[in-house]
Design an enzyme around this catalytic site. Structure first.
Site, short mmCIF file in Angstrom:
data_model
loop_
_atom_site.label_atom_id
_atom_site.label_comp_id
_atom_site.label_asym_id
_atom_site.label_seq_id
_atom_site.Cartn_x
_atom_site.Cartn_y
_atom_site.Cartn_z
CG HIS A 145 -2.06 -0.92 1.15
ND1 HIS A 145 -3.12 -0.47 0.78
CD2 HIS A 145 -2.07 -2.16 1.68
CE1 HIS A 145 -4.10 -1.60 0.83
NE2 HIS A 145 -3.55 -2.58 1.33
CE LYS B 287 -5.91 14.14 0.07
NZ LYS B 287 -6.01 13.00 -0.73
NE ARG B 288 -3.72 10.09 9.99
CZ ARG B 288 -3.34 9.20 10.86
NH1 ARG B 288 -4.16 8.45 11.14
NH2 ARG B 288 -2.39 9.55 11.59
CE LYS C 93 -2.29 11.22 2.82
NZ LYS C 93 -2.67 10.28 2.00
CB THR D 60 -9.78 5.41 -1.16
OG1 THR D 60 -9.46 5.64 -0.11
CG2 THR D 60 -9.05 3.89 -1.78
CE LYS E 25 -13.81 6.43 0.62
NZ LYS E 25 -12.96 6.49 1.86
C1 AZC Z 1 -2.58 3.93 1.70
C2 AZC Z 1 -2.10 4.72 0.74
O1 AZC Z 1 -1.19 5.73 1.30
C3 AZC Z 1 -3.21 5.07 -0.21
O2 AZC Z 1 -2.63 5.87 -1.08
C4 AZC Z 1 -4.02 3.85 -0.68
O3 AZC Z 1 -5.30 4.35 -1.21
C5 AZC Z 1 -4.53 3.30 0.87
O4 AZC Z 1 -3.48 3.00 1.38
C6 AZC Z 1 -5.48 1.92 0.23
O5 AZC Z 1 -4.60 1.19 -0.44
N1 AZC Z 1 -1.61 3.42 2.95
C7 AZC Z 1 -1.74 3.27 4.10
O6 AZC Z 1 -2.52 3.62 4.81
N2 AZC Z 1 -0.61 2.75 4.55
C8 AZC Z 1 -0.42 2.62 5.98
C9 AZC Z 1 0.78 1.68 6.34
O7 AZC Z 1 -0.93 3.03 6.87
#
Ligand code: AZC
Length: 839
Positions: free
Chosen positions: A369, A560-561, A566, A668, A672
């Site tokens: 991810h 988002k976080r 970002k 994601t 949305k």
């Molecule tokens: C996230 C990615 O940053 C994001 O781009 C992606 O859409 C999402 O996973 C689902 O695939 N990654 C994380 O949240 N990773 C961790 C380690 O928390």
């Protein structure tokens, strides 16, 4: 005509019967379960009573589904994930059951408001962000597509922290989601398993004279499963979310207790329960905490033991385990499953290494991810050996056999051996979990096309070269049930009235909306939906901030976080620039805009917290400046979570997806927003690339460098100072922050952020600045042309078919799991009226 009338009439009687039953259900639950008279009940009592009543209506399907998991023909997905960010259950279950209208009427007839009851639910925030929410969307789609699945994870007592904003700063508060009671879970004490820790390993000779190894753990904990049913949309299949909670094997040590050592007696219990106490709130930043390692091992061991038990319930041995289970590793958090399953097969079930390895490598598949190096998990060898001595031995053996293979494949290439080894020996020795997952599974996937390409060419390039067929792409998706039907009922109604409701289970059908862009009546209705959604949120925030938000303004949203990659600070630089231009020129021709932010920063991530402070500081100045505040406002929505997401995505006009190209694996939220008719301003990063492809370039606001340009600039030597010196607008914006304009004259407060931008700028904010500002200018112009904007928004939503998690899950089934739907037959079993006999 007569027939229709009859049907109407009987369905009406059915409805009113059901409503009567529901109301009786509420009263019974209040009285017998909550122990209150309805007239004395609290809102929480009502929430629980309604939820239990709804849960009762899932039971027949749930139990039938569990039975069908145990049928030999059905293959099951075991989805191992340290996070499941499910969001509130009640509303979703009502929608999937098709009971929303009836329950809301029943509730109303009891003098209550369904919305109030739904909003009362404490959401189970058992995840950080994208990764955990993806797991939840996938569970929804698995059930809806009738794929038998069990989601395995951790029942954290404290999920993601609640965020408060105090004086502009983030403050973390403990999340007590279980306090009001959780009506959706069933504790399954009889399925408890035991998990070991520490200790040592020893060799012994078994009764048949075979040399064997056993692990003698230094201590044990119990894993208690809590089961939450996961409904599909209008199908009988109900899947299972099985979350493990840790308990001490015995609650008191009576020996200690008798000699008066009360502290010692409860110590063990407290230590055990610490394991599942709290979710680590770090998103994409690895920290090698021993407790975290044990959390991972704990839930993985519980889950593997559980699957083995289920399998052996049906089959004489584990030979055909991979035919029954496909086990997905959601990132490397559960990668310790590889040596754990080896241990179970070899030490417990006495398989040979070769047979065991064959089973293991046909069982697991791994999803990556992230590309961020700081997110890749690597455990110090010493720590792993201390906590899991047997697993370290197994990892060494896996590695040694694997490296033999590498040496045969690339004779004499010591460098490739060093690079591919599970053990990183460049300094202190580490176990690289991604390598373990790649070697121990039969498939690896990235989460968007660009991400997978970068995995192939960079992060996992050696593995790709060794096994060219192993690494594939499955682009992420999100569930339209929660992210459209539940959260945007106005839009869902409009769409269904235009094209029917088939789109809810086949999102590609939204394409049928395309011709409607030329229908002025439809376009007007579309605008009205957006306007009403915006007005809802204005009303809400007017309570908190006074009646200042204007629903005619453009709602420009970044939720988002909070993370430097970002680039929330790129958004801020544009805001400051716009502020300065408005101050200098009150006649500037730009539409009014509200910039909306939301998101949590990891508690130890100082720079991210400073970004939150800066957002709020700019908001304070801008919102109170009468020169600009009718045209420019800034809002930070505290505690962004799934529930708040339900309100935010439907009201957005503009979706900010502005990460540095090559950093966001997929995203994601971008999906949305588009589904709900927002236009995207974004870089060619993650799934943005595919979104733009789907909606067509003219319906997407693109800016910034692409991955190649980022790489070239990095290689050529990136110097943010030069850009700063050459760009007057940028310079002015940065200077305004640096000179304390937003911090009551304090020039030090934001200095770390400014210095980082000027002297390092690791995410090339300055390099993309001008392109972003120019693109925002274009966004403003298009927004003023309402007809054009609306047309683009409709086309965005209409072309989102690909980004349904149903498509993603269908891809996983076809490409990776080799699983077909297994519809559950609903055999209604009446409960015995006159008692029953225990068999
Ligand atoms: C996230 C990615 O940053 C994001 O781009 C992606 O859409 C999402 O996973 C689902 O695939 N990654 C994380 O949240 N990773 C961790 C380690 O928390």
């Amino acid at each position: 005509m007569t027939r229709t009338n009859t049907t109407d009439c009987s369905s009406h009687t059915n409805d009113s019967n059901n409503i009567k039953k529901l109301k009786r259900g509420f009263a019974y639950k209040l009285f017998y379960q909550q122990g209150v008279w309805p007239q004395n009940a609290s809102l929480n009592d009502y929430y629980l009573a309604v939820s239990y009543t709804v849960r009762d209506r899932m039971q027949q399907m749930f139990l039938n589904s569990i039975l069908s998991l145990q049928k030999k023909e059905s293959k099951i997905v075991g989805y191992l994930s340290a996070e499941f960010l499910m969001g509130p259950h009640l509303h979703n279950n009502l929608i999937n059951l098709g009971l929303y209208d009836q329950v809301s009427r029943a509730v109303e007839e009891c003098g209550l408001d369904i919305k109030q009851i739904i909003d009362h639910e404490e959401e189970p925030g058992l995840g950080n962000g994208g990764l955990g929410r993806l797991a939840a969307c996938y569970l929804d789609s698995l059930a809806s597509l009738q794929i038998p699945a069990i989601g395995y994870g951790i029942r954290y007592e404290f999920g993601m922290f609640d965020q408060e904003i105090k004086n502009g700063w983030q403050k973390e508060l403990g999340d007590r989601w279980l306090q009001p009671g959780n009506p959706w879970e069933f504790k399954k004490a009889d399925l408890t398993v035991e998990v070991g820790a520490r200790g040592h390993t020893e060799q012994y000779t078994d009764d048949h004279g075979n040399q064997r190894v056993r692990w003698v753990p230094g201590g044990m904990v119990k894993g208690i499963p809590y089961d939450t049913p996961v409904l599909g949309y209008r199908v009988n299949n109900v899947n299972l979310l099985r979350l493990w909670s840790a308990e001490a094997p015995k609650s008191f040590d009576f020996d200690d207790f008798n000699v008066g050592d009360y502290q010692g007696a409860v110590h063990e219990k407290i230590m055990a329960e610490t394991i599942t106490k709290v979710l680590y709130p770090n998103d994409e930043h690895f920290r090698g905490k021993e407790l975290r390692l044990f959390q991972q091992y704990f839930f993985v061991s519980c889950s593997m033991q559980d699957m083995v038990r289920i399998h052996l319930f049906m089959f004489p041995n584990l030979d055909n385990f991979p035919d029954k289970f496909a086990v997905q590793l959601n990132d490397t958090h559960p990668a310790i499953a590889v040596p754990e399953f080896m241990r179970l097969l070899i030490d417990v079930h006495h398989y040979s290494w070769e047979r065991a390895w064959d089973i293991v490598t046909h069982t697991f598949a791994y999803t990556n991810h992230t590309l961020l190096p700081e997110a890749l998990e690597k455990w110090p060898v010493a720590m792993l050996g201390r906590v899991l001595p047997r697993h370290l031995e197994i990892i060494y053996e896996i590695n040694s056999r694997f490296l033999d293979l590498v040496r045969i494949k690339y004779p004499g290439d010591v460098d490739v051996v060093r690079r591919m080894s599970i053990i990183d020996e460049s300094g202190e020795r580490y176990v690289r979990m991604a390598h373990l997952a790649c070697i121990g599974g039969y498939a690896i996937n990235g989460v968007a096309e660009l991400h997978t390409r970068l995995l192939k060419n960079h992060t996992l390039t050696d593995f790709h070269r060794l096994w060219p067929d192993k690494l594939t792409n499955v682009t992420n998706g999100v569930t339209p049930r929660r992210w459209m039907v539940l959260s945007n009922p106005r839009l869902a109604r409009l769409i269904s009235s235009a094209i029917g409701d088939g789109w809810i289970t086949n999102l590609y059908k939204l394409r049928e909306l395309e011709p409607m862009v030329d229908d002025p009546v439809f376009c007007e209705k579309w605008q009205q939906v957006k306007f009403d959604n915006k007005q809802d949120i204005c009303a809400m925030f007017s309570c908190a901030y006074g009646p200042m938000f204007n629903p005619y303004a453009m709602f420009d949203v970044q939720v988002k976080r909070i993370h430097e990659y970002k680039r929330q600070h790129l958004n801020l630089l544009h805001i400051v620039n716009l502020y300065q231009r408005l101050k200098n020129n009150p006649n500037l021709d730009v539409p009014p805009r509200i910039f909306i932010f939301g998101g949590k920063a990891a508690p130890g991530y100082t720079m991210a917290k400073l970004i939150i402070k800066l957002i709020n500081s700019i908001a304070e100045v801008v919102n109170s400046d009468p020169d600009v505040n009718t045209r420019l406002q800034v809002l930070f929505i505290p505690n962004f979570n799934v529930q708040i997401g339900h309100m935010v995505y439907p009201m957005a006009d503009l979706s900010e997806q502005i990460s540095l190209a090559g950093k966001e694996a997929s995203g994601t939220g971008n999906m949305k927003f588009s589904m709900n008719g927002a236009l995207t301003i974004g870089t060619l990063d993650g799934a943005n690339v595919e979104i733009r492809e789907e909606v067509a370039p003219e319906n997407f606001f693109l800016f910034g460098m692409d991955v190649n340009e980022v790489q070239e600039l990095g290689t050529a030597g990136y110097d943010p100072q030069t850009i700063y010196n050459q760009n007057e607008g940028l310079k002015a914006a940065i200077n305004l922050i640096a000179t304390g304009h937003f911090s009551h004259g304090d020039r030090e407060l934001f200095r770390p952020l400014i210095d980082s931008l000027l002297y390092h700028d690791p995410y090339m904010v300055l390099a993309d600045y001008q392109s972003y500002v120019d693109c925002q200018q274009k966004v403003g112009e298009v927004f003023q042309d309402t007809r054009r904007w609306t047309k683009m928004a409709i086309l965005n939503a209409a072309r989102m078919g690909k980004f349904s998690s149903d498509r993603s899950i269908a891809d996983y089934c076809r490409k990776i799991w080799k699983i077909k739907p297994f519809p559950v037959e609903l055999k209604l079993q009446q409960l015995p009226e006159n008692g029953f006999k225990f068999p």
